[in-house]
Scaffold this motif. Structure first.
Motif, PDB file in Angstrom:
ATOM      1  N   THR A 145       0.747  -1.123   0.147  1.00 17.23           N
ATOM      2  CA  THR A 145       0.125  -0.049   0.097  1.00 17.23           C
ATOM      3  C   THR A 145       0.874   1.231   0.139  1.00 17.23           C
ATOM      4  OG1 THR A 145      -0.086   0.241   2.374  1.00 17.23           O
ATOM      5  CG2 THR A 145      -1.943  -1.281   1.272  1.00 17.23           C
ATOM      6  N   THR A 149      -5.238   1.527  -0.179  1.00 18.06           N
ATOM      7  CA  THR A 149      -5.553   0.815  -1.592  1.00 18.06           C
ATOM      8  C   THR A 149      -4.312  -0.183  -1.682  1.00 18.06           C
ATOM      9  OG1 THR A 149      -6.655   2.862  -2.727  1.00 18.06           O
ATOM     10  CG2 THR A 149      -5.576   1.135  -3.908  1.00 18.06           C
ATOM     11  N   VAL A 150      -4.562  -1.339  -2.366  1.00 20.01           N
ATOM     12  CA  VAL A 150      -3.692  -2.422  -2.058  1.00 20.01           C
ATOM     13  C   VAL A 150      -3.113  -2.419  -3.898  1.00 20.01           C
ATOM     14  CG1 VAL A 150      -3.374  -4.828  -2.133  1.00 20.01           C
ATOM     15  CG2 VAL A 150      -4.643  -3.798  -0.608  1.00 20.01           C
ATOM     16  N   TYR A 190       6.004   3.242  -0.453  1.00 24.26           N
ATOM     17  CA  TYR A 190       5.123   2.418  -0.131  1.00 24.26           C
ATOM     18  C   TYR A 190       5.398   1.752   1.123  1.00 24.26           C
ATOM     19  CZ  TYR A 190       4.290   2.947  -5.245  1.00 24.26           C
ATOM     20  OH  TYR A 190       3.747   3.461  -6.389  1.00 24.26           O
TER      21      TYR A 190
END
Length: 577
Positions: free
Chosen positions: A459, A467-468, A496
């Motif tokens: 994420t 959000t993946v 990330y």
């Protein structure tokens, strides 16, 4: 009691009303025998004789003092006004002033006093003399003070302690007359004195007050017993019981221990109590005796710990004195402690079991049980304590139990938990190769527990539930305990976080496994730059675009005219036809 009344009663064969009760008279007589022996021995060693002073010394004594210093004899002629033998307790009489005191008995002849110092007594004669002294009327054994006025007088001041019934005190002379002589007027202490009897001070006779017109205090408890105690620095030998303790750990295999004790000899005229205190000063056991003589025993069941035992005695109501105090420890009988010392990836967990309170060379059955694990054996104790390591353990909860084969009721248990190892994650990134491209990440996982399924995802940095990117990946730990997951594409120029999570579970426990790692992708390379023509540059030759453009426009115009003409012809044909 007034001294003259006391002596009169004794000459008449009566007992001092302020003395012990009739049933204790024989005990007091035995005490008097002992004191007489002590005093006689003391005087003999000092080369003195009782009342060895010349008759003139007796003549110098005041009447009250002379009465105390004069032994009573059957041949002495009492004065006409001497009262008849007392048949009931007379009222207390204040001390007489020498000027107003009634006539007293004449002093006995010197030859009726104690034997000269140079006359040696045979042992049998000495014993008989002591018995005779005990049976005979009490006489003064010390020469009273002269007529000099004193400011302070050394006395034997009573306490509430049977062990130390008197202490030396030196109060003001007036304080003796007005305080001690009126407040502490009980009898002379002796070891068999009845329970709850408040004994009195011992005060010698003395002159006090105005030296020109002195007053005389005849003394208090200044008889043979009192004088013997006074001469012994107010010390009265008393018997103190002896306490003997026997602490025992692991009685009958435990888990508790036991304290056995003996106490004695006890005296019937005292109360006794024994208290056992734990390390927090809490009373955990108490014993008491009243009206008991001889030796007594006691026993207490105690858990392991440190303790103190105290012995107290009492002769005065609600007054206890400490006479002995001892400390002891009840040791652990059989104890076990267990702790995991390393996590497990499947079958490599470790633990340490510590045993104490073992009996050397005794056999103990032990077992280690867990989910899918059941190990048992017999241990012969090589020492009182022992550390036992265990290995090759899967994750989970374990119970270790040990039991003494000599007594199955003696057992100890400990539990511990071997944790599954936490995963470890690292990230290898592939940067964006060119303008308009994308990057990727390779997630390398290690320390994966065999058989456990892990979820892996990426994420935006720190947003675990955001959000993946590239979806959630799943891996299962195997014998290698490692795995790799590729995540792509990933936009360049962003930060990330890679996440890994699993839940280990067996029939009894659940344990969360998780790890994370932050990483970043650099921006893609910039777009290539376009060529630019320099301003004012002349265009010549075939490079001049004017010709081709003009030709194109001409052709376009001719083509358009042809199309219009054709349309018109087609229209005329249709109309004509």
């Amino acid at each position: 009691m007034n001294t003259s009344i006391r002596d009169a009663l004794r000459r008449a064969g009566g007992r001092d009303p302020s003395g012990p009760a009739g049933e204790s008279f024989d005990a007091r007589r035995r005490w008097r025998t002992t004191l007489a022996g002590v005093v006689v021995a003391t005087m003999a060693l000092g080369g003195m004789t009782a009342l060895a002073a010349a008759p003139a010394a007796a003549d110098e004594l005041p009447p009250a003092a002379a009465e105390q210093a004069t032994p009573a004899t059957d041949t002495a002629t009492p004065p006409a006004d001497e009262p008849a033998p007392a048949t009931e307790d007379p009222a207390p009489t204040p001390a007489e002033d020498p000027a107003t005191a009634p006539a007293e008995e004449p002093a006995a002849p010197v030859d009726q006093a104690a034997p000269p110092a140079d006359v040696a007594l045979e042992p049998a004669d000495e014993a008989a003399a002591q018995e005779s002294a005990a049976e005979a009327p009490v006489v003064a054994l010390l020469v009273p003070p002269g007529d000099e006025v004193v400011d302070k007088v050394e006395i034997c001041h009573r306490t509430d302690s049977y062990k130390n019934p008197y202490v030396i005190n030196e109060p003001n002379a007036n304080g003796d007359v007005d305080g001690h002589a009126t407040e502490h007027v009980g009898p002379v202490f002796y070891p068999e004195i009845p329970k709850h009897t408040e004994w009195g001070d011992i005060i010698p006779p003395f002159y006090y007050g105005d030296p020109e017109d002195p007053s005389f205090f005849p003394g208090l408890n200044w008889d043979a017993e009192g004088q013997a105690i006074y001469e012994n620095d107010c010390v009265v030998p008393t018997e103190v019981p002896e306490l003997v303790i026997t602490p025992m750990s692991c009685v009958e295999g435990g888990p508790n221990g036991q304290l056995d004790f003996t106490l004695g000899p006890l005296l019937v005229n005292l109360d006794y109590r024994v208290i056992i205190w734990d390390s927090a000063d809490m009373n955990v056991a108490e014993f008491g005796w009243s009206g008991v003589s001889g030796e007594v025993n006691g026993s207490a069941d105690l858990p392991p710990g440190d303790y103190t035992i105290t012995v107290e005695q009492s002769i005065i109501v609600d007054v206890w004195e400490l006479i002995d105090e001892q400390s002891f420890t009840i040791e652990e009988c059989l104890a076990v402690e267990a702790v995991a010392t390393g996590c497990s990836l499947g079958d490599d967990g470790t633990a340490l079991v510590s045993l104490s309170g073992l009996i050397v060379d005794e056999d103990y059955d032990w077992s280690l049980m867990g989910d899918g694990v059941d190990i048992a054996d017999t241990l012969t104790a090589p020492s009182e304590s022992l550390d036992v390591p265990f290995g090759d353990l899967p994750p989970g909860s374990y119970t270790f139990t040990i039991t003494w084969t000599g007594n199955e009721e003696v057992t100890a248990t400990a539990t511990f938990f071997v944790e599954p190892c936490q995963p470890v994650i690292s990230v290898v990134v592939t940067e964006c190769p060119a303008y308009g491209g994308e990057g990727s990440a390779l997630l390398k996982l290690s320390n994966l527990v065999e058989g456990v399924e892990y979820d892996v995802w990426v994420t935006a940095k720190g947003d675990e539930h955001g959000t993946v990117y590239d979806g959630v990946k799943t891996v299962t730990g195997d014998a290698t305990h490692v795995a790799e997951v590729d995540v792509s594409p990933l936009a360049a120029g962003k930060d990330y976080t890679a996440w890994v999570h699993a839940v280990w579970a067996d029939s009894d426990d659940e344990f969360e496994l998780h790890a994370s790692a932050d990483f970043s992708l650099k921006p893609c390379p910039a777009a290539p730059a376009k060529p630019v023509t320099p301003a004012g540059l002349a265009v010549t030759g075939t490079s001049d675009p004017t010709g081709p453009i003009a030709a194109a426009l001409l052709l376009l115009g001719l083509g358009g005219a042809a199309l219009v003409a054709g349309a018109r012809r087609e229209g005329r044909v249709r109309n004509g036809g």
